[in-house]
Design a protein around this motif. Sequence first.
Motif, PDB file in Angstrom:
ATOM      1  N   ILE A 125       0.873   4.157  -2.916  1.00 36.93           N
ATOM      2  CA  ILE A 125       0.725   5.586  -2.654  1.00 36.93           C
ATOM      3  C   ILE A 125       1.784   6.386  -3.404  1.00 36.93           C
ATOM      4  O   ILE A 125       1.532   7.499  -3.869  1.00 36.93           O
ATOM      5  CB  ILE A 125       0.794   5.856  -1.140  1.00 36.93           C
ATOM      6  CG1 ILE A 125      -0.450   5.300  -0.436  1.00 36.93           C
ATOM      7  CG2 ILE A 125       0.952   7.341  -0.835  1.00 36.93           C
ATOM      8  CD1 ILE A 125      -0.348   5.281   1.086  1.00 36.93           C
ATOM      9  N   HIS A 135      -6.041   5.278  -1.516  1.00 39.68           N
ATOM     10  CA  HIS A 135      -5.362   3.985  -1.631  1.00 39.68           C
ATOM     11  C   HIS A 135      -5.648   3.055  -0.449  1.00 39.68           C
ATOM     12  O   HIS A 135      -5.178   1.915  -0.441  1.00 39.68           O
ATOM     13  CB  HIS A 135      -3.856   4.206  -1.763  1.00 39.68           C
ATOM     14  CG  HIS A 135      -3.479   4.974  -2.981  1.00 39.68           C
ATOM     15  ND1 HIS A 135      -3.537   4.457  -4.249  1.00 39.68           N
ATOM     16  CD2 HIS A 135      -3.046   6.267  -3.120  1.00 39.68           C
ATOM     17  CE1 HIS A 135      -3.149   5.364  -5.132  1.00 39.68           C
ATOM     18  NE2 HIS A 135      -2.844   6.484  -4.475  1.00 39.68           N
ATOM     19  N   VAL A 165      -3.139   9.990   0.136  1.00 40.36           N
ATOM     20  CA  VAL A 165      -3.137   8.719   0.865  1.00 40.36           C
ATOM     21  C   VAL A 165      -4.485   8.021   0.859  1.00 40.36           C
ATOM     22  O   VAL A 165      -4.572   6.805   0.610  1.00 40.36           O
ATOM     23  CB  VAL A 165      -2.674   8.948   2.320  1.00 40.36           C
ATOM     24  CG1 VAL A 165      -2.826   7.674   3.150  1.00 40.36           C
ATOM     25  CG2 VAL A 165      -1.237   9.456   2.350  1.00 40.36           C
ATOM     26  N   THR A 184       0.831  -1.207   0.000  1.00 39.10           N
ATOM     27  CA  THR A 184       0.000   0.000   0.000  1.00 39.10           C
ATOM     28  C   THR A 184       0.865   1.256   0.000  1.00 39.10           C
ATOM     29  O   THR A 184       0.567   2.232  -0.702  1.00 39.10           O
ATOM     30  CB  THR A 184      -0.949  -0.001   1.206  1.00 39.10           C
ATOM     31  OG1 THR A 184      -1.761  -1.186   1.174  1.00 39.10           O
ATOM     32  CG2 THR A 184      -1.860   1.221   1.190  1.00 39.10           C
TER      33      THR A 184
END
Length: 465
Positions: A37, A223, A220, A33
Amino acid sequence: MRTWPLSVALLSSCAALPAVHAWAAVGHEIIATIAQIHLPKPVLSLVCDILHPSLNLSDSPKDAAAPPCHLAPISTWADAIRTRPEYRYTAPMHYINSVDDAPPHSCQFPGPNGWMGRPTANILAALGNVTSVLRDYAKGERAVGDAEEALKFLVHWVGEMHQPLHLCGRDKGGNGVRVAWNGRVSNFHHVWDGLLIAQGVRLTPRNYTVPLSGSEGALVERHLRGAIYDPYIRRIMHEGLTDGGRFADESDAWLDCPAPSPDLQSSPSSQWTPRTPVGQALEHTLRALGVDIGLLAAPRLQALLDFNFSAALGLTTPAGTEKRWDDARMCPYAWARDVHALNCDAELPIWPHGLDAPGEHEGEESEVRGWHAVPYDVVEYGDESLMGGVVDVKQRETEEAMGLSEEGEDARTPRHPELLELDSPEYAGKLANRWVVERLLAMGGVRLAGVLTDILADVAGDVQT
């Protein structure tokens, strides 16, 4: 390597926490993740088309702000398939071990006797192979199916490379060492694969349950998937990777590929000794038979004692192989070397001195930096009489310091006092204060994003740098 400054990247139903058994599912999903980003939008769109070639996700009508896909769900694919007959060859590609590695006193990477295993069957060689496949795909020389498989392996193996015990040669990366975690029996590797991350998730301040705002939130939040670790990612991003964060001054350099340095070999001793286990055993036999030890200096006998049978049989990889794994754009050995060095960190080694065998830490107090010095035979056989007991106060302080005490719960005797307790202020507490785990997760995510961008940017097109 072409680097993509983080400053540029930072401007451009709740899932249950998975069982912690593998830098378990949670660790890999967090790294994936963080990488997502940091990926430029055109690169992420291409990555999604590679992962889902039949869906054309990048062209599907949907919220323009939403990513075409998420990397987290495929981040554990390499673990899920490693037991299938056609993928069993990948099992040793999740780690690398040095023959001479002996943390926390000596971190050899690789050391005089090289690596365990075959030259192509370790994580660093495997990373070079899958990035090569992706580069060939970017040049139009590989099919999308090849790129899809390579990409899934890459996402997973970059994460594995940032778990220090996946690079450790002692006791199978800690799998062979029993420890206690909050009074429960575990093994050392398991603590690092998941329990420390799970603790970080639990102890994330409650204010991070609220979405980030402003430009940071715009970067942010789209995501995140509503997972229980979302607050933890918000904290790593906000306190770690934004301007003024803990890692702001160093994170751009995480993508640098220095020229590989020559291996540091042990300085020659005035008294020669065999360098291999087979040679050492043969020397012992000759001594027992009364052979004049002076004969060991004879060239032919010395060559026999030095002969590395394991390497000759392909069971070890000679030192120096790592020079073929690194180049100016992708340098798994150079990156992994610094991660591995944390096992012997002077201030707080990841491999604690409390797991030393008797006599390994002579000249210091029996408690090293607050850790109980537990001999291996105690860990193996549970002989509590050798331990001297662990006072109730220590357990109470541990639970209070880590925020794990339940309301009204009294102090109690640890259930396994014969084992080294790692859920303690002296170990887990210091790791948390230094942000050791969070730094490794952030580093893995940034490097994964950097590698993917470097390989795919020209194909994706329109990438702002």
